[in-house]
Motif scaffolding. Structure first.
Motif, PDB file in Angstrom:
ATOM      1  N   TYR A  60     -44.254  -4.294 -14.047  1.00  6.36           N
ATOM      2  CA  TYR A  60     -45.619  -4.794 -13.893  1.00  6.36           C
ATOM      3  C   TYR A  60     -45.562  -6.156 -13.220  1.00  6.36           C
ATOM      4  O   TYR A  60     -44.885  -7.063 -13.706  1.00  6.36           O
ATOM      5  CB  TYR A  60     -46.301  -4.963 -15.256  1.00  6.36           C
ATOM      6  N   HIS A  61     -46.300  -6.323 -12.140  1.00  2.00           N
ATOM      7  CA  HIS A  61     -46.382  -7.627 -11.498  1.00  2.00           C
ATOM      8  C   HIS A  61     -47.134  -8.607 -12.401  1.00  2.00           C
ATOM      9  O   HIS A  61     -47.898  -8.200 -13.288  1.00  2.00           O
ATOM     10  CB  HIS A  61     -47.086  -7.517 -10.150  1.00  2.00           C
ATOM     11  N   ARG A  62     -46.934  -9.882 -12.154  1.00  2.00           N
ATOM     12  CA  ARG A  62     -47.632 -10.932 -12.913  1.00  2.00           C
ATOM     13  C   ARG A  62     -49.135 -10.668 -12.902  1.00  2.00           C
ATOM     14  O   ARG A  62     -49.722 -10.413 -11.859  1.00  2.00           O
ATOM     15  CB  ARG A  62     -47.393 -12.300 -12.288  1.00  2.00           C
ATOM     16  N   GLY A  63     -49.750 -10.732 -14.069  1.00  2.55           N
ATOM     17  CA  GLY A  63     -51.198 -10.640 -14.175  1.00  2.55           C
ATOM     18  C   GLY A  63     -51.774  -9.235 -14.180  1.00  2.55           C
ATOM     19  O   GLY A  63     -52.984  -9.076 -14.341  1.00  2.55           O
ATOM     20  N   VAL A  64     -50.952  -8.198 -14.005  1.00  2.00           N
ATOM     21  CA  VAL A  64     -51.459  -6.825 -14.033  1.00  2.00           C
ATOM     22  C   VAL A  64     -51.777  -6.452 -15.483  1.00  2.00           C
ATOM     23  O   VAL A  64     -50.956  -6.646 -16.386  1.00  2.00           O
ATOM     24  CB  VAL A  64     -50.435  -5.842 -13.427  1.00  2.00           C
ATOM     25  N   TRP A  65     -52.968  -5.929 -15.700  1.00  2.00           N
ATOM     26  CA  TRP A  65     -53.368  -5.476 -17.032  1.00  2.00           C
ATOM     27  C   TRP A  65     -52.652  -4.164 -17.344  1.00  2.00           C
ATOM     28  O   TRP A  65     -52.573  -3.290 -16.494  1.00  2.00           O
ATOM     29  CB  TRP A  65     -54.885  -5.276 -17.087  1.00  2.00           C
ATOM     30  N   HIS A  66     -52.139  -4.033 -18.566  1.00  2.00           N
ATOM     31  CA  HIS A  66     -51.455  -2.804 -18.958  1.00  2.00           C
ATOM     32  C   HIS A  66     -51.528  -2.625 -20.473  1.00  2.00           C
ATOM     33  O   HIS A  66     -51.707  -3.585 -21.220  1.00  2.00           O
ATOM     34  CB  HIS A  66     -49.989  -2.817 -18.499  1.00  2.00           C
ATOM     35  N   HIS A  67     -51.392  -1.387 -20.882  1.00  2.00           N
ATOM     36  CA  HIS A  67     -51.336  -1.097 -22.312  1.00  2.00           C
ATOM     37  C   HIS A  67     -49.908  -1.356 -22.789  1.00  2.00           C
ATOM     38  O   HIS A  67     -48.961  -1.138 -22.036  1.00  2.00           O
ATOM     39  CB  HIS A  67     -51.723   0.365 -22.563  1.00  2.00           C
ATOM     40  N   PRO A  68     -49.728  -1.807 -24.022  1.00  6.36           N
ATOM     41  CA  PRO A  68     -48.363  -1.898 -24.553  1.00  6.36           C
ATOM     42  C   PRO A  68     -47.661  -0.538 -24.453  1.00  6.36           C
ATOM     43  O   PRO A  68     -48.301   0.500 -24.326  1.00  6.36           O
ATOM     44  CB  PRO A  68     -48.580  -2.319 -26.009  1.00  6.36           C
ATOM     45  N   VAL A  69     -46.357  -0.558 -24.530  1.00 11.11           N
ATOM     46  CA  VAL A  69     -45.516   0.619 -24.301  1.00 11.11           C
ATOM     47  C   VAL A  69     -46.071   1.862 -24.998  1.00 11.11           C
ATOM     48  O   VAL A  69     -46.489   1.807 -26.156  1.00 11.11           O
ATOM     49  CB  VAL A  69     -44.047   0.328 -24.700  1.00 11.11           C
ATOM     50  N   LEU A  70     -46.091   2.975 -24.248  1.00  8.11           N
ATOM     51  CA  LEU A  70     -46.645   4.243 -24.740  1.00  8.11           C
ATOM     52  C   LEU A  70     -45.597   5.352 -24.625  1.00  8.11           C
ATOM     53  O   LEU A  70     -45.517   6.051 -23.616  1.00  8.11           O
ATOM     54  CB  LEU A  70     -47.892   4.629 -23.926  1.00  8.11           C
ATOM     55  N   THR A  71     -44.803   5.503 -25.645  1.00 13.64           N
ATOM     56  CA  THR A  71     -43.813   6.562 -25.647  1.00 13.64           C
ATOM     57  C   THR A  71     -44.463   7.894 -26.012  1.00 13.64           C
ATOM     58  O   THR A  71     -45.433   7.935 -26.768  1.00 13.64           O
ATOM     59  CB  THR A  71     -42.662   6.243 -26.626  1.00 13.64           C
ATOM     60  N   ILE A  72     -43.955   8.961 -25.442  1.00 15.51           N
ATOM     61  CA  ILE A  72     -44.420  10.312 -25.767  1.00 15.51           C
ATOM     62  C   ILE A  72     -43.610  10.871 -26.928  1.00 15.51           C
ATOM     63  O   ILE A  72     -44.128  11.565 -27.790  1.00 15.51           O
ATOM     64  CB  ILE A  72     -44.319  11.229 -24.530  1.00 15.51           C
ATOM     65  N   GLU A  73     -42.323  10.553 -26.951  1.00 15.59           N
ATOM     66  CA  GLU A  73     -41.442  10.999 -28.037  1.00 15.59           C
ATOM     67  C   GLU A  73     -41.780  10.228 -29.316  1.00 15.59           C
ATOM     68  O   GLU A  73     -42.332   9.138 -29.258  1.00 15.59           O
ATOM     69  CB  GLU A  73     -39.982  10.756 -27.665  1.00 15.59           C
ATOM     70  N   LYS A  74     -41.393  10.800 -30.443  1.00 15.09           N
ATOM     71  CA  LYS A  74     -41.652  10.133 -31.725  1.00 15.09           C
ATOM     72  C   LYS A  74     -41.076   8.718 -31.732  1.00 15.09           C
ATOM     73  O   LYS A  74     -41.728   7.772 -32.160  1.00 15.09           O
ATOM     74  CB  LYS A  74     -41.075  10.959 -32.875  1.00 15.09           C
ATOM     75  N   ARG A  75     -39.843   8.597 -31.219  1.00 17.28           N
ATOM     76  CA  ARG A  75     -39.189   7.284 -31.077  1.00 17.28           C
ATOM     77  C   ARG A  75     -38.498   7.250 -29.732  1.00 17.28           C
ATOM     78  O   ARG A  75     -37.953   8.253 -29.277  1.00 17.28           O
ATOM     79  CB  ARG A  75     -38.163   7.065 -32.177  1.00 17.28           C
ATOM     80  N   ASP A  76     -38.501   6.091 -29.104  1.00 14.95           N
ATOM     81  CA  ASP A  76     -37.857   5.949 -27.802  1.00 14.95           C
ATOM     82  C   ASP A  76     -37.372   4.512 -27.647  1.00 14.95           C
ATOM     83  O   ASP A  76     -37.780   3.626 -28.411  1.00 14.95           O
ATOM     84  CB  ASP A  76     -38.843   6.303 -26.678  1.00 14.95           C
ATOM     85  N   GLU A  77     -36.519   4.296 -26.665  1.00 18.08           N
ATOM     86  CA  GLU A  77     -35.994   2.949 -26.405  1.00 18.08           C
ATOM     87  C   GLU A  77     -36.127   2.611 -24.930  1.00 18.08           C
ATOM     88  O   GLU A  77     -35.938   3.480 -24.069  1.00 18.08           O
ATOM     89  CB  GLU A  77     -34.529   2.847 -26.836  1.00 18.08           C
ATOM     90  N   PHE A  78     -36.417   1.337 -24.669  1.00 15.99           N
ATOM     91  CA  PHE A  78     -36.610   0.833 -23.316  1.00 15.99           C
ATOM     92  C   PHE A  78     -35.848  -0.467 -23.130  1.00 15.99           C
ATOM     93  O   PHE A  78     -35.859  -1.330 -24.015  1.00 15.99           O
ATOM     94  CB  PHE A  78     -38.097   0.555 -23.052  1.00 15.99           C
ATOM     95  N   LEU A  79     -35.186  -0.593 -21.996  1.00 14.97           N
ATOM     96  CA  LEU A  79     -34.630  -1.862 -21.575  1.00 14.97           C
ATOM     97  C   LEU A  79     -35.795  -2.622 -20.949  1.00 14.97           C
ATOM     98  O   LEU A  79     -36.494  -2.079 -20.081  1.00 14.97           O
ATOM     99  CB  LEU A  79     -33.519  -1.657 -20.544  1.00 14.97           C
ATOM    100  N   VAL A  80     -36.033  -3.846 -21.392  1.00 20.31           N
ATOM    101  CA  VAL A  80     -37.165  -4.643 -20.917  1.00 20.31           C
ATOM    102  C   VAL A  80     -36.636  -5.913 -20.274  1.00 20.31           C
ATOM    103  O   VAL A  80     -35.818  -6.624 -20.861  1.00 20.31           O
ATOM    104  CB  VAL A  80     -38.142  -4.978 -22.070  1.00 20.31           C
ATOM    105  N   VAL A  81     -37.093  -6.175 -19.069  1.00 21.21           N
ATOM    106  CA  VAL A  81     -36.741  -7.393 -18.348  1.00 21.21           C
ATOM    107  C   VAL A  81     -38.034  -8.167 -18.137  1.00 21.21           C
ATOM    108  O   VAL A  81     -38.973  -7.664 -17.515  1.00 21.21           O
ATOM    109  CB  VAL A  81     -36.077  -7.084 -16.982  1.00 21.21           C
ATOM    110  N   ASP A  82     -38.083  -9.369 -18.699  1.00 20.17           N
ATOM    111  CA  ASP A  82     -39.276 -10.186 -18.514  1.00 20.17           C
ATOM    112  C   ASP A  82     -38.931 -11.659 -18.560  1.00 20.17           C
ATOM    113  O   ASP A  82     -37.764 -12.029 -18.474  1.00 20.17           O
ATOM    114  CB  ASP A  82     -40.396  -9.795 -19.483  1.00 20.17           C
ATOM    115  N   ARG A  83     -39.925 -12.481 -18.725  1.00 21.60           N
ATOM    116  CA  ARG A  83     -39.800 -13.924 -18.600  1.00 21.60           C
ATOM    117  C   ARG A  83     -39.762 -14.600 -19.962  1.00 21.60           C
ATOM    118  O   ARG A  83     -40.463 -14.203 -20.888  1.00 21.60           O
ATOM    119  CB  ARG A  83     -41.010 -14.417 -17.800  1.00 21.60           C
TER     120      ARG A  83
END
Length: 170
Positions: free
Chosen positions: A120-143
């Motif tokens: 997501y570019h700076r300032g883009v509106w988005h919903h918090p992470v939405l996994t389809i599976e019961k549990r999931d993991e994401f590598l997150v790169v941010d500031r």
């Protein structure tokens, strides 16, 4: 309540909101004596302040009950935020363009194929992470840095949207 159409995640469709992080269709060059393809700079980490730094985290997410009323979106005004699926599972992305507040008629929904991440570019509106599976993991790169880097916007009840992966848009 308007039901969001869930679109396939493609670089062209997602471009107004950020980058799709994937190897499919991306340029590369060979490294390590020709044994490795390097898909270089698939997304850039954006930071706003000189003392900011890019950080890497892992988010362990749990699925939300579907269908889901989209009641809020968030944005990060001081830096980009990337989500890369670690377990290869498809996930949902709900976004709206940069602006003072998200406009319900401009909100879009995408589904990753499980091999694609998003930045997501700076300032883009988005919903918090939405996994389809019961549990999931994401590598997150941010500031990381000083200042408030998370604004939340809550839609009035009559402007909320419906996200229903089992139903076509109305």
């Amino acid at each position: 309540m308007r039901t969001l159409t869930i679109e396939p995640l493609t670089k062209d469709a997602f471009a107004p909101f950020g980058d799709v992080i994937e190897t499919e269709g991306s340029e590369y060059f060979m490294i390590n004596n020709g044994s490795t393809r390097r898909y270089h700079k698939l997304a850039a980490v954006e930071t706003a302040q000189p003392d900011d730094s890019a950080i890497i985290s892992i988010f362990a997410a749990e699925a939300l009950q579907m269908p889901l009323a989209i009641r809020m979106l968030e944005r990060h005004p001081l830096g980009s935020q990337a989500f890369i699926p670690l377990l290869g599972n498809p996930f949902l992305v709900v976004v709206a363009p940069v602006g003072d507040a998200p406009v319900p008629g401009h909100v879009r929904a995408f589904v990753s194929n499980g091999r694609q991440g998003v930045n997501y570019h700076r300032g883009v509106w988005h919903h918090p992470v939405l996994t389809i599976e019961k549990r999931d993991e994401f590598l997150v790169v941010d500031r990381s840095g000083s200042g408030n880097n998370c604004d939340e916007y809550f839609f009035p009840e009559d402007q909320q949207l419906l996200l229903d992966p089992q139903r076509e848009s109305t």
